[in-house]
Motif scaffolding. Sequence first.
Motif, PDB file in Angstrom:
ATOM      1  N   ALA A   1       0.835  -1.197   0.000  1.00  0.00           N
ATOM      2  CA  ALA A   1       0.000   0.000   0.000  1.00  0.00           C
ATOM      3  C   ALA A   1       0.870   1.249   0.000  1.00  0.00           C
ATOM      4  O   ALA A   1       1.965   1.266   0.550  1.00  0.00           O
ATOM      5  CB  ALA A   1      -0.906   0.005   1.225  1.00  0.00           C
ATOM      6  N   THR A   2       0.346   2.296  -0.614  1.00  0.00           N
ATOM      7  CA  THR A   2       1.037   3.572  -0.634  1.00  0.00           C
ATOM      8  C   THR A   2       0.948   4.209   0.757  1.00  0.00           C
ATOM      9  O   THR A   2      -0.108   4.193   1.390  1.00  0.00           O
ATOM     10  CB  THR A   2       0.390   4.513  -1.670  1.00  0.00           C
ATOM     11  N   ILE A   3       2.043   4.758   1.218  1.00  0.00           N
ATOM     12  CA  ILE A   3       2.074   5.417   2.521  1.00  0.00           C
ATOM     13  C   ILE A   3       1.734   6.887   2.329  1.00  0.00           C
ATOM     14  O   ILE A   3       2.379   7.582   1.553  1.00  0.00           O
ATOM     15  CB  ILE A   3       3.463   5.270   3.173  1.00  0.00           C
ATOM     16  N   ASP A   4       0.702   7.357   3.019  1.00  0.00           N
ATOM     17  CA  ASP A   4       0.296   8.762   2.943  1.00  0.00           C
ATOM     18  C   ASP A   4       0.655   9.444   4.258  1.00  0.00           C
ATOM     19  O   ASP A   4       0.046   9.180   5.294  1.00  0.00           O
ATOM     20  CB  ASP A   4      -1.202   8.866   2.682  1.00  0.00           C
ATOM     21  N   LEU A   5       1.654  10.307   4.227  1.00  0.00           N
ATOM     22  CA  LEU A   5       2.074  11.028   5.428  1.00  0.00           C
ATOM     23  C   LEU A   5       1.530  12.454   5.461  1.00  0.00           C
ATOM     24  O   LEU A   5       2.006  13.290   6.230  1.00  0.00           O
ATOM     25  CB  LEU A   5       3.600  11.041   5.526  1.00  0.00           C
ATOM     26  N   GLY A   6       0.551  12.721   4.648  1.00  0.00           N
ATOM     27  CA  GLY A   6      -0.092  14.029   4.663  1.00  0.00           C
ATOM     28  C   GLY A   6       0.678  15.070   3.883  1.00  0.00           C
ATOM     29  O   GLY A   6       1.661  14.790   3.208  1.00  0.00           O
ATOM     30  N   GLU A   7       0.215  16.315   4.016  1.00  0.00           N
ATOM     31  CA  GLU A   7       0.755  17.428   3.247  1.00  0.00           C
ATOM     32  C   GLU A   7       2.206  17.759   3.615  1.00  0.00           C
ATOM     33  O   GLU A   7       3.011  18.077   2.765  1.00  0.00           O
ATOM     34  CB  GLU A   7      -0.133  18.665   3.468  1.00  0.00           C
ATOM     35  N   ASP A   8       2.538  17.704   4.903  1.00  0.00           N
ATOM     36  CA  ASP A   8       3.900  18.045   5.341  1.00  0.00           C
ATOM     37  C   ASP A   8       4.462  16.914   6.197  1.00  0.00           C
ATOM     38  O   ASP A   8       4.292  16.901   7.417  1.00  0.00           O
ATOM     39  CB  ASP A   8       3.896  19.356   6.127  1.00  0.00           C
ATOM     40  N   PRO A   9       5.172  15.973   5.572  1.00  0.00           N
ATOM     41  CA  PRO A   9       5.699  14.835   6.324  1.00  0.00           C
ATOM     42  C   PRO A   9       6.801  15.217   7.311  1.00  0.00           C
ATOM     43  O   PRO A   9       7.189  14.408   8.143  1.00  0.00           O
ATOM     44  CB  PRO A   9       6.231  13.901   5.237  1.00  0.00           C
ATOM     45  N   LEU A  10       7.298  16.470   7.242  1.00  0.00           N
ATOM     46  CA  LEU A  10       8.350  16.914   8.157  1.00  0.00           C
ATOM     47  C   LEU A  10       7.836  17.833   9.265  1.00  0.00           C
ATOM     48  O   LEU A  10       8.630  18.401  10.014  1.00  0.00           O
ATOM     49  CB  LEU A  10       9.468  17.611   7.382  1.00  0.00           C
ATOM     50  N   ALA A  11       6.541  17.944   9.413  1.00  0.00           N
ATOM     51  CA  ALA A  11       5.992  18.781  10.484  1.00  0.00           C
ATOM     52  C   ALA A  11       6.397  18.186  11.832  1.00  0.00           C
ATOM     53  O   ALA A  11       6.179  17.002  12.096  1.00  0.00           O
ATOM     54  CB  ALA A  11       4.472  18.861  10.372  1.00  0.00           C
ATOM     55  N   LEU A  12       7.022  19.007  12.657  1.00  0.00           N
ATOM     56  CA  LEU A  12       7.551  18.542  13.942  1.00  0.00           C
ATOM     57  C   LEU A  12       6.490  17.857  14.793  1.00  0.00           C
ATOM     58  O   LEU A  12       6.731  16.783  15.351  1.00  0.00           O
ATOM     59  CB  LEU A  12       8.164  19.713  14.719  1.00  0.00           C
ATOM     60  N   ASP A  13       5.316  18.450  14.875  1.00  0.00           N
ATOM     61  CA  ASP A  13       4.277  17.891  15.739  1.00  0.00           C
ATOM     62  C   ASP A  13       3.674  16.588  15.223  1.00  0.00           C
ATOM     63  O   ASP A  13       2.858  15.972  15.900  1.00  0.00           O
ATOM     64  CB  ASP A  13       3.185  18.927  16.015  1.00  0.00           C
ATOM     65  N   ARG A  14       4.106  16.133  14.058  1.00  0.00           N
ATOM     66  CA  ARG A  14       3.639  14.844  13.515  1.00  0.00           C
ATOM     67  C   ARG A  14       4.711  13.769  13.594  1.00  0.00           C
ATOM     68  O   ARG A  14       4.482  12.641  13.185  1.00  0.00           O
ATOM     69  CB  ARG A  14       3.205  15.041  12.061  1.00  0.00           C
TER      70      ARG A  14
ATOM     71  N   ALA B   1       7.501  12.974  19.490  1.00  0.00           N
ATOM     72  CA  ALA B   1       6.521  12.590  20.516  1.00  0.00           C
ATOM     73  C   ALA B   1       7.135  11.619  21.522  1.00  0.00           C
ATOM     74  O   ALA B   1       6.939  11.757  22.735  1.00  0.00           O
ATOM     75  CB  ALA B   1       5.283  11.977  19.868  1.00  0.00           C
ATOM     76  N   LEU B   2       7.902  10.643  21.040  1.00  0.00           N
ATOM     77  CA  LEU B   2       8.551   9.686  21.939  1.00  0.00           C
ATOM     78  C   LEU B   2       9.570  10.375  22.837  1.00  0.00           C
ATOM     79  O   LEU B   2       9.652  10.092  24.039  1.00  0.00           O
ATOM     80  CB  LEU B   2       9.232   8.573  21.146  1.00  0.00           C
ATOM     81  N   SER B   3      10.333  11.279  22.279  1.00  0.00           N
ATOM     82  CA  SER B   3      11.361  11.988  23.036  1.00  0.00           C
ATOM     83  C   SER B   3      10.755  12.833  24.145  1.00  0.00           C
ATOM     84  O   SER B   3      11.188  12.774  25.303  1.00  0.00           O
ATOM     85  CB  SER B   3      12.186  12.855  22.081  1.00  0.00           C
ATOM     86  N   VAL B   4       9.742  13.612  23.819  1.00  0.00           N
ATOM     87  CA  VAL B   4       9.098  14.471  24.811  1.00  0.00           C
ATOM     88  C   VAL B   4       8.383  13.618  25.862  1.00  0.00           C
ATOM     89  O   VAL B   4       8.484  13.888  27.066  1.00  0.00           O
ATOM     90  CB  VAL B   4       8.127  15.467  24.141  1.00  0.00           C
ATOM     91  N   ALA B   5       7.684  12.584  25.421  1.00  0.00           N
ATOM     92  CA  ALA B   5       6.973  11.716  26.362  1.00  0.00           C
ATOM     93  C   ALA B   5       7.957  11.026  27.310  1.00  0.00           C
ATOM     94  O   ALA B   5       7.716  10.962  28.520  1.00  0.00           O
ATOM     95  CB  ALA B   5       6.144  10.675  25.606  1.00  0.00           C
ATOM     96  N   ALA B   6       9.075  10.525  26.782  1.00  0.00           N
ATOM     97  CA  ALA B   6      10.067   9.848  27.624  1.00  0.00           C
ATOM     98  C   ALA B   6      10.623  10.800  28.676  1.00  0.00           C
ATOM     99  O   ALA B   6      10.685  10.463  29.866  1.00  0.00           O
ATOM    100  CB  ALA B   6      11.187   9.275  26.760  1.00  0.00           C
ATOM    101  N   ARG B   7      11.020  12.000  28.252  1.00  0.00           N
ATOM    102  CA  ARG B   7      11.554  12.979  29.219  1.00  0.00           C
ATOM    103  C   ARG B   7      10.511  13.342  30.269  1.00  0.00           C
ATOM    104  O   ARG B   7      10.821  13.462  31.464  1.00  0.00           O
ATOM    105  CB  ARG B   7      12.039  14.239  28.501  1.00  0.00           C
ATOM    106  N   SER B   8       9.273  13.502  29.840  1.00  0.00           N
ATOM    107  CA  SER B   8       8.201  13.901  30.756  1.00  0.00           C
ATOM    108  C   SER B   8       7.884  12.802  31.770  1.00  0.00           C
ATOM    109  O   SER B   8       7.694  13.086  32.960  1.00  0.00           O
ATOM    110  CB  SER B   8       6.943  14.261  29.965  1.00  0.00           C
TER     111      SER B   8
END
Length: 148
Positions: free
Chosen positions: A2-15, A20-27
């Motif tokens: 299947a084709t992978i769809d990462l949306g309009e901006d695949p480099l958006a930090l919040d995606r 997410a793993l880094s911030v969650a681990a530190r928190s």
Amino acid sequence: MATIDLGEDPLALDRQVCFALSVAARSVIAIYRPLLKPYGLTHPQYLVLLALWDTAPRTVRDLCKTLRAEPATLSPLLKRLETLGYISRERDRADERALRIDLTEAGRGLRKEAEKIPYRVVEELGMEVAELEALHKALGRVIAATER
């Protein structure tokens, strides 16, 4: 495949999963700090004790494999835990190359106190246990995928 769809901006930090793993681990680790402080422990030292409370004695090699850590990372942690009186380190009589790590009486006794920590973490997170179990399962799949 299947084709992978990462949306309009695949480099958006919040995606980014890594972000997410880094911030969650530190928190989450920050929640542990005040809970471990009365015992003189850091979070990595606590992880070593968790592994030893599961199975002891263990070799350094086995601990490294279990904790997915390098010996150079683990060695200072083990020395500090020995200084704190929670573990003992000695050469294995059967194999002098192997360093055997065992819990001391104080290390075994600490387990009873440490049993309170997971409950406090769940309270601090304010999440349902089922939700945390599902997250743990998903993270297990991420770990497995990275170990191929």
